[in-house]
Design an enzyme around this catalytic site. Structure first.
Site, PDB file in Angstrom:
ATOM      1  CG  MET A  84      -2.035  -1.045   1.139  1.00 39.78           C
ATOM      2  SD  MET A  84      -3.192  -0.970   2.529  1.00 39.78           S
ATOM      3  CE  MET A  84      -2.279  -1.841   3.788  1.00 39.78           C
ATOM      4  CD  GLN A 119       2.967  -3.714  -5.918  1.00 35.18           C
ATOM      5  OE1 GLN A 119       2.759  -2.587  -5.511  1.00 35.18           O
ATOM      6  NE2 GLN A 119       1.999  -4.572  -6.199  1.00 35.18           N
ATOM      7  CB  CYS A 174      -2.133   1.225 -10.150  1.00 34.24           C
ATOM      8  SG  CYS A 174      -2.291   2.919  -9.597  1.00 34.24           S
ATOM      9  CE  LYS A 182      -2.272  -6.417  -4.242  1.00 38.23           C
ATOM     10  NZ  LYS A 182      -2.700  -5.099  -4.725  1.00 38.23           N
ATOM     11  CG  ASN A 213      -5.988  -8.148  -2.348  1.00 35.39           C
ATOM     12  OD1 ASN A 213      -5.927  -7.248  -3.167  1.00 35.39           O
ATOM     13  ND2 ASN A 213      -5.978  -7.913  -1.057  1.00 35.39           N
ATOM     14  CG  ASP A 229     -13.963  -6.469   0.411  1.00 34.18           C
ATOM     15  OD1 ASP A 229     -13.222  -5.466   0.365  1.00 34.18           O
ATOM     16  OD2 ASP A 229     -15.011  -6.564  -0.250  1.00 34.18           O
ATOM     17  N   GLY A 242      -4.882  -6.024   2.924  1.00 29.96           N
ATOM     18  CA  GLY A 242      -4.530  -4.610   2.829  1.00 29.96           C
ATOM     19  C   GLY A 242      -5.195  -3.783   3.913  1.00 29.96           C
ATOM     20  NE  ARG A 243      -9.634  -1.845   1.176  1.00 31.16           N
ATOM     21  CZ  ARG A 243     -10.841  -2.014   0.680  1.00 31.16           C
ATOM     22  NH1 ARG A 243     -11.666  -0.981   0.604  1.00 31.16           N
ATOM     23  NH2 ARG A 243     -11.226  -3.201   0.249  1.00 31.16           N
TER      24      ARG A 243
HETATM   25  C1  LIG Z   1      -3.837   3.380   0.472  1.00 30.78           C
HETATM   26  C2  LIG Z   1      -3.694   2.220  -0.453  1.00 30.78           C
HETATM   27  C3  LIG Z   1      -2.553   2.111  -1.245  1.00 30.78           C
HETATM   28  C4  LIG Z   1      -2.406   1.035  -2.114  1.00 30.78           C
HETATM   29  N1  LIG Z   1      -1.249   0.898  -2.821  1.00 30.78           N
HETATM   30  C5  LIG Z   1      -1.054  -0.203  -3.568  1.00 30.78           C
HETATM   31  C6  LIG Z   1       0.174  -0.427  -4.235  1.00 30.78           C
HETATM   32  O1  LIG Z   1       1.105   0.377  -4.152  1.00 30.78           O
HETATM   33  N2  LIG Z   1       0.317  -1.564  -4.965  1.00 30.78           N
HETATM   34  C7  LIG Z   1      -0.702  -2.478  -5.100  1.00 30.78           C
HETATM   35  O2  LIG Z   1      -0.535  -3.496  -5.777  1.00 30.78           O
HETATM   36  N3  LIG Z   1      -1.874  -2.282  -4.482  1.00 30.78           N
HETATM   37  C8  LIG Z   1      -2.060  -1.183  -3.711  1.00 30.78           C
HETATM   38  N4  LIG Z   1      -3.229  -1.030  -3.045  1.00 30.78           N
HETATM   39  C9  LIG Z   1      -4.261  -2.078  -3.151  1.00 30.78           C
HETATM   40  C10 LIG Z   1      -4.082  -3.100  -2.049  1.00 30.78           C
HETATM   41  O3  LIG Z   1      -2.818  -3.733  -2.165  1.00 30.78           O
HETATM   42  C11 LIG Z   1      -5.190  -4.159  -2.110  1.00 30.78           C
HETATM   43  O4  LIG Z   1      -5.123  -4.816  -3.342  1.00 30.78           O
HETATM   44  C12 LIG Z   1      -6.573  -3.544  -1.950  1.00 30.78           C
HETATM   45  O5  LIG Z   1      -6.602  -2.609  -0.903  1.00 30.78           O
HETATM   46  C13 LIG Z   1      -7.627  -4.648  -1.713  1.00 30.78           C
HETATM   47  O6  LIG Z   1      -7.308  -5.396  -0.587  1.00 30.78           O
HETATM   48  P1  LIG Z   1      -8.012  -5.127   0.845  1.00 30.78           P
HETATM   49  O7  LIG Z   1      -9.494  -5.255   0.645  1.00 30.78           O
HETATM   50  O8  LIG Z   1      -7.430  -6.168   1.751  1.00 30.78           O
HETATM   51  O9  LIG Z   1      -7.658  -3.727   1.230  1.00 30.78           O
HETATM   52  C14 LIG Z   1      -3.420   0.054  -2.206  1.00 30.78           C
HETATM   53  C15 LIG Z   1      -4.562   0.178  -1.418  1.00 30.78           C
HETATM   54  C16 LIG Z   1      -4.716   1.239  -0.545  1.00 30.78           C
HETATM   55  C17 LIG Z   1      -5.947   1.301   0.301  1.00 30.78           C
END
Ligand SMILES: Cc1cc2nc3c(=O)[nH]c(=O)nc-3n(C[C@H](O)[C@H](O)[C@H](O)COP(=O)(O)O)c2cc1C
Length: 370
Positions: free
Chosen positions: A17, A70, A101, A141, A203, A205, A227-228
């Site tokens: 992230m 990454q 992205c 990813k 990945n 939620d 992630g979140r």
């Molecule tokens: C603030 C933020 C920054 C993120 N930056 C990246 C990133 O740099 N590279 C990437 O592959 N995904 C990035 N993501 C996506 C997360 O890696 C993940 O795929 C997405 O949040 C869904 O997963 P979650 O529901 O567990 O949050 C980002 C997500 C958030 C919220």
């Protein structure tokens, strides 16, 4: 879970992230439980140009093992050079490639989640990455596709296998969904059926250890990317490790422990950035996540989220009731949750899924996430 020669247990990955998963945050998460902890996204062009800020972003704590980077890139040659640099200079033990992205200024140039639509370009990038990686595992990813009419994940998964990628992770949303709605775990199950040779990571939620177990159970995926769910909650990794070991134990820190973690997080950021004002300003976004669900007055919340230095942050933290118990019901969405109405793409992008034109260098500027 095996990613090439790398064994990962528990099969849990901290999602990269941007602006979050820097070395301090990874330290807090790693201390809670095992897994793979991916750094913030690094653009390949900046890396090969040895941009000073980029080189700082890939500094790892000496105790961090394995080191995971990454990369984000759109040009097979530049991606290959970046991966070669990482391998030859021993900068990391694992490379993940970001094709998820959804940020308009990136997709508008054909980068990020727009790119897998161009199957041959995707293939060329993966090929160069794997060819230059030596023994380092390369993973990718991605999202499901651009929108429901332009799904790409099954093709991309097969291409990844053919090009020697070590694992694929799927965020179960399309680019147009951004972070809205719910992640489609069915798609993760479909990918797992289509990709049998390498691990498939799910990945989207996962807000609790129970969600992680459910995702593995419902989709058959080999591991999860979180992630979140861990924003303001590094101890989710303790829960995930316990759950994977079959233990029902879950972390329920009192507010005092949360405050101590907040203090540590801001302190580690200060050491990492070498600038207290910068670190404390960066920490502000974490305050609401750490305090989610706790009873904290609006004035104190505001003061904590606007502290200008460590001393005032600590003054505020000292006012929190250390005995307040972990609140129920915080296994709920946090961080970004909004959809978009459309995906911005270069003109004519959808006309030919197979052309090999490489997006311009601008597709790598100012990228910020997945
Ligand atoms: C603030 C933020 C920054 C993120 N930056 C990246 C990133 O740099 N590279 C990437 O592959 N995904 C990035 N993501 C996506 C997360 O890696 C993940 O795929 C997405 O949040 C869904 O997963 P979650 O529901 O567990 O949050 C980002 C997500 C958030 C919220």
């Amino acid at each position: 879970m095996k990613l090439g020669s790398l064994e990962v247990w528990p099969p849990v990955v901290l999602a990269p992230m941007a602006g979050i998963t820097n070395a301090p945050f990874r330290t807090l998460c790693r201390e809670q439980g095992g897994g793979l902890f991916v750094c913030e996204m690094i653009t390949t062009r900046a890396l090969v140009e040895r941009n000073a800020k980029t080189l700082k972003m890939i500094r790892f704590d000496p105790a961090e093992q394995p080191r995971s980077i990454q990369l984000y890139g759109v040009d097979p040659v530049t991606v290959g050079r970046a991966v070669r640099m990482i391998a030859e200079e021993d900068l990391a033990d694992h490379v993940d490639l970001n094709f998820g992205c959804p940020v308009p200024k990136v997709t508008r140039r054909g980068g990020g989640s727009a790119l897998p639509y161009k199957r041959n370009l995707l293939r060329a990038i993966l090929r160069e990455a794997v060819r230059n990686a030596g023994t380092l595992p390369v993973t990718m990813k991605m999202r499901k596709g651009i929108d429901d009419d332009h799904l790409t994940y099954l093709d991309a998964g097969r291409i990844a296998v053919e090009e020697g990628v070590s694992a694929v992770a799927l965020h179960g949303r399309t680019a147009v969904q951004h972070y809205g709605g719910t992640a489609d775990w069915e798609a993760i199950a479909r990918l797992k059926e289509a990709v049998t040779e390498i691990p498939v990571l799910g990945n989207g939620d996962i807000w609790s250890a129970a969600d992680a177990l459910r995702m593995m159970d419902e989709t058959g995926c080999d591991g999860v990317v979180v992630g979140r769910g861990c924003l303001g909650r590094p101890w989710l990794f303790r829960d995930l490790a316990a759950a994977c070991e079959g233990s029902p134990e879950r972390a329920r820190p009192l507010l005092g422990e949360v405050a101590a973690t907040m203090d540590r997080h801001a302190t580690l950021l200060t050491e990492c950035f070498g600038s207290e004002p910068h670190a404390v300003a960066d920490f502000r976004k974490h305050v609401g996540w750490y305090l989610k669900g706790f009873t904290v007055g609006a004035d104190l919340r505001r003061r904590l989220a606007t502290s200008a230095d460590l001393a005032s942050l600590r003054e505020g933290l000292a006012e929190l009731d250390p005995a307040q118990p972990w609140p129920d019901g915080v296994d709920a969405p946090r961080g970004k949750t909004h959809p978009r109405d459309r995906v911005h793409l270069p003109a004519g992008w959808l006309d030919d899924p197979y052309d090999l034109a490489v997006p311009g260098a601008e597709a790598e500027l100012d990228t910020s996430g997945g």
